[in-house]
Design a protein around this motif. Structure first.
Motif, PDB file in Angstrom:
ATOM      1  N   ARG A   1     -35.139  19.389  75.718  1.00  0.00           N
ATOM      2  CA  ARG A   1     -35.124  19.346  74.248  1.00  0.00           C
ATOM      3  C   ARG A   1     -33.702  19.349  73.689  1.00  0.00           C
ATOM      4  NH1 ARG A   1     -39.089  23.498  74.531  1.00  0.00           N
ATOM      5  NH2 ARG A   1     -37.518  24.961  73.812  1.00  0.00           N
TER       6      ARG A   1
ATOM      7  N   ASP B   1     -31.870  21.862  73.367  1.00  0.00           N
ATOM      8  CA  ASP B   1     -31.903  22.975  72.418  1.00  0.00           C
ATOM      9  C   ASP B   1     -30.648  23.827  72.625  1.00  0.00           C
ATOM     10  OD1 ASP B   1     -32.339  25.358  71.063  1.00  0.00           O
ATOM     11  OD2 ASP B   1     -34.522  25.235  71.351  1.00  0.00           O
ATOM     12  N   VAL B   2     -29.680  23.618  71.757  1.00  0.00           N
ATOM     13  CA  VAL B   2     -28.381  24.280  71.893  1.00  0.00           C
ATOM     14  C   VAL B   2     -28.545  25.792  71.931  1.00  0.00           C
ATOM     15  CG1 VAL B   2     -26.158  24.686  70.783  1.00  0.00           C
ATOM     16  CG2 VAL B   2     -27.124  22.379  70.817  1.00  0.00           C
TER      17      VAL B   2
ATOM     18  N   GLN C   1     -31.227  27.776  72.490  1.00  0.00           N
ATOM     19  CA  GLN C   1     -31.975  28.320  73.627  1.00  0.00           C
ATOM     20  C   GLN C   1     -31.134  28.323  74.901  1.00  0.00           C
ATOM     21  OE1 GLN C   1     -35.011  29.842  74.325  1.00  0.00           O
ATOM     22  NE2 GLN C   1     -34.685  30.235  72.142  1.00  0.00           N
TER      23      GLN C   1
ATOM     24  N   PHE D   1     -28.399  23.419  64.535  1.00  0.00           N
ATOM     25  CA  PHE D   1     -29.530  23.857  65.379  1.00  0.00           C
ATOM     26  C   PHE D   1     -30.153  25.100  64.760  1.00  0.00           C
ATOM     27  CE2 PHE D   1     -25.621  25.603  67.161  1.00  0.00           C
ATOM     28  CZ  PHE D   1     -25.909  26.970  67.194  1.00  0.00           C
TER      29      PHE D   1
ATOM     30  N   LEU E   1     -20.419  29.318  68.986  1.00  0.00           N
ATOM     31  CA  LEU E   1     -21.343  28.211  69.256  1.00  0.00           C
ATOM     32  C   LEU E   1     -21.499  27.353  67.999  1.00  0.00           C
ATOM     33  CD1 LEU E   1     -23.209  27.154  71.550  1.00  0.00           C
ATOM     34  CD2 LEU E   1     -25.073  28.433  70.469  1.00  0.00           C
TER      35      LEU E   1
END
Lengths: 481, 293
Positions: free
Chosen positions: A64, A66-67, A69, B175, B191
């Motif tokens: 995915r 998903d950064v 996660q 995100f 991040l």
């Protein structure tokens, strides 16, 4: 080679040291190589466990992209790592762009995986150790249904392992150094102990060269290790043999002296005997014709001359053998007395003596020794000279020395006899009759006085022996006297 | 992409049944008097605070005289789905789902924080970073809490909509962390450059976990908006269960256990508020919907 020049006590420890250094270099290399291999396996196993766990947890998140996660899993897994800590972990998609790393500030998302991770890695799943950076790098491809969906890159901090390796190296170095020092010291100590009897024996042998050969006392021999005892025994047997030989030489010299004394005594007896017959005749004459005054006077005159001759002979003998080492000065009369001693032997051998005494007064040289030298040489010349020939003996003085010259008409002195007469002082005494003991003694006596001897061929054949004796200074002589 | 997911989810919810079927276990329960109260919580707060959840459950059970079942899910969307499909009796949701499902849902009570049933959304960045407003974060990586969160998504999207922007175009990447605490973590670790976070959660975190917040700072605070409410299905609004629950919540400061729970939540109490409290959020939603993604 330089090693050969070193004494054994240094050479053996040096060899031990070199050997130990070689052994420790070899063992250290082996130990460190094995340690490095073990550590590498250890790192590989830990890295495998770490990355395998991550791969399982991350498959869905990678698919995915998903950064959060991915980061969350990396962040949490870092917290519970053990002794070998992953310093950085990167999760990348199939195109090698970072999805998330454990240190987003250094390696942000959506950039290409840094070259320092990609470059050292040669094989998927195999760690690459970079000792300069104290890191191990690993790349593990993450697959899903046989499709590569991404990769996990991990950098592990291997500083503790390198520190352990360094400490092992130090321990090895230190242990080996201590061991080497101990062994070299032990080798030195043992060699010194082993060499001590040899050194002792060498000392005795060297002393025998310059002085007396003395045997080594039994209590010292008893302390010597068993291995060396035969050598010490052999030395002691040699020493006692040398001592026996010297004692024998001394006895033979004494016997020779007595023999020459005997010859002189028989000469003297002859000298005394000759006038004795005349004296007894004179006594008879006196008994029968003593009343006649003229006869009586002539006869008494005869008796007087005969007794005077006997008195002279006895006096000379007394003077010559009165004392072993009489420090009296040499005087003109000493030489004349000697002529009386030699004359009977010369006449017995039918040798004419040409006696030339040029001494004017006393000379600062011990009389007894000079008379012994001259007596030996004169008797030797008489023996060498054929019957009816002449032997010439002269003694003269210069400012610094007294020169004795003895010339015979013999066949010439054999080389061995010359050697005996003028050879070095350390030559042993010849054993046996007619081997030149007299010449050897002369040599010794001349040396004792600090003089020199030369031997040359005579002008009319035969041999000329010249002895030069230095005159002592008056003060020194007075002290000796 | 995330925005598209959120829209998909709404279409799904409007369609109804298929999601409800996946929560069949809960749906099978009957509304009997002794049946447990099913109370769902969004990850508004510190999801790890199990002690607080246990205390809340204990208080409600005692106050209502019936067992309470707490239901947690990872996303707002799941909680909202449970509530809309009536698989739970009530839920602590965000103001954004409440206005999104205004017709299907009714208010039970609204938490009171610092004396008001209101809170703010914070735009946060790394400490020491040069950024004074949202425009300074253009082209950076952004962390949202949840696509169904007002403070963690909608407020920032509305601000962008006013600039004629959308997150997909304004940020280089963004995100969802599905938790306000995670937004703080994402910004603190680097991040993300910026993050949208619940002002109430951020202030509580700053007190409870100062180390986590130390590397972050607030760039911008939004206007005051309705605090995430306790909501129930509209059909159940006057049911005894909901009345009981409302009573239990509003009288919470009167009881020692209730005060303990409020202390843990850093809340003053709960109050009865009109739905118009959330009109501000509704305006933002309309604003965002009018802008192409």
């Amino acid at each position: 080679m330089m090693l050969r020049r070193l004494p054994l006590t240094a050479r053996v420890p040096l060899i031990v040291t070199l050997f130990m250094v070689a052994v420790s270099v070899f063992t250290s290399e082996r130990v460190l190589t094995r340690l490095a291999e073990t550590q590498e396996r250890h790192i590989q196993a830990l890295a495998d466990a770490y990355v395998d766990g991550l791969a399982l947890a991350l498959v869905d998140s990678i698919i995915r992209e998903d950064v959060w996660q991915v980061f969350d899993v990396l962040d949490r897994s870092r917290e519970k790592s053990g002794d070998i800590r992953p310093t950085e972990t990167i999760v990348a998609g199939p195109d090698d762009f970072v999805i998330a790393s454990s240190k987003p500030l250094d390696i942000p998302s959506h950039v290409r995986v840094p070259a320092r991770y990609v470059a050292p890695i040669r094989e998927n799943g195999r760690i690459a150790v970079d000792e300069n950076e104290k890191k191990a790098y690993l790349r593990r491809d993450v697959r899903y249904e046989s499709l590569r969906i991404g990769s996990i890159y991990a950098a592990l901090d291997i500083a503790p392992l390198l520190a352990e390796r360094r400490s092992v190296l130090w321990v090895l170095l230190l242990t080996n150094a201590l061991l080497t020092i101990a062994l070299a010291g032990a080798a030195w100590f043992i060699m010194r102990r082993m060499m001590r009897p040899i050194t002792l024996l060498t000392g005795y042998l060297e002393r025998s060269h310059t002085g007396a050969v003395t045997s080594i006392p039994d209590e010292i021999v008893a302390q010597v290790p068993r291995d060396h005892r035969p050598a010490f025994g052999a030395y002691n047997r040699l020493a006692s043999a040398v001592a026996d030989r010297e004692a024998l030489s001394a006895r033979l010299a004494e016997e020779e002296r007595l023999a020459s004394l005997g010859r002189l005594a028989s000469g003297m007896a002859h000298e005394i005997n000759n006038p004795l017959g005349g004296l007894f005749n004179a006594i008879d004459t006196l008994k029968r014709h003593g009343a006649d005054r003229h006869t009586r006077n002539v006869t008494l005159d005869l008796v007087d001359r005969g007794l005077k001759g006997i008195r002279d002979v006895v006096r000379v003998a007394l003077v010559t053998y009165r004392a072993e080492r009489d420090q009296r000065h040499l005087s003109r009369s000493d030489i004349d007395d000697l002529k009386r001693l030699v004359a009977p032997e010369a006449s017995r051998l039918g040798v004419l003596l040409e006696w030339q005494n040029e001494l004017t007064d006393t000379v600062g040289i011990p009389a007894t020794i000079v008379r012994q030298i001259l007596l030996n040489l004169a008797l030797n010349a008489c023996q060498a000279t054929p019957r009816g020939s002449c032997a010439a003996i002269s003694i003269a003085e210069t400012l610094v020395s007294v020169v004795i010259r003895v010339e015979d008409r013999g066949p010439g002195m054999p080389a061995s006899a010359i050697a005996m007469l003028i050879g070095g002082g350390d030559r042993p005494a010849p054993i046996g009759q007619g081997t030149g003991l007299g010449l050897w003694m002369t040599n010794r006596l001349v040396r004792e006085l600090g003089g020199s001897i030369s031997v040359a061929a005579g002008a009319e054949g035969g041999t000329v022996v010249t002895v030069t004796l230095p005159r002592r200074k008056e003060r020194e002589f007075a002290h000796v006297a | 992409m995330a925005l598209r997911m959120a829209i998909d989810r709404r279409r799904l919810l409007r369609g109804g049944g298929s999601l409800a079927a996946s929560f069949g276990v809960l749906g099978a329960r009957a509304h009997a008097a002794d049946a447990p109260l099913r109370f769902a919580l969004t990850p508004v707060l510190l999801t790890s605070d199990l002690v607080m959840l246990e205390a809340l459950k204990d208080y409600l059970a005692r106050a209502m005289g019936r067992p309470v079942q707490l239901v947690s899910r990872r996303t707002y969307q799941e909680i909202t789905a449970l509530l809309v499909t009536r698989q739970v009796d009530a839920a602590w949701i965000c103001g954004y789902p409440f206005v999104a499902y205004r017709k299907e849902l009714a208010l039970v009570a609204v938490p009171v924080w610092r004396g008001k049933p209101l809170y703010q959304s914070y735009l946060i960045g790394r400490a020491g970073q040069k950024a004074d407003n949202l425009a300074d974060l253009a082209g950076t990586v952004h962390a949202f809490s949840d696509p169904d969160s007002n403070s963690g998504y909608l407020v920032t999207c509305a601000a962008l909509a006013e600039m004629g922007q959308s997150p997909g175009r304004f940020f280089s990447h963004f995100f969802y962390t599905y938790g306000h605490r995670n937004v703080v973590r994402a910004v603190a670790t680097g991040l993300a450059v910026g993050g949208s976070v619940d002002g109430y959660v951020y202030d509580v975190l700053r007190e409870a976990e100062p180390a986590l917040c130390a590397d972050t700072r607030v760039i911008l605070k939004s206007e005051l908006l309705g605090f995430p409410p306790i909501a129930c299905p509209a059909a159940e609004a006057q049911s005894p269960t909901i009345m009981q629950l409302r009573e239990a919540l509003i009288t919470m400061p009167n009881d020692q256990r209730g005060r303990d729970v409020l202390a843990m939540l850093r809340l003053d109490g709960f109050s009865n508020e009109p739905p118009e409290l959330f009109d501000g959020i509704a305006r933002k939603m309309d604003l965002v919907r009018g802008v192409p993604p």
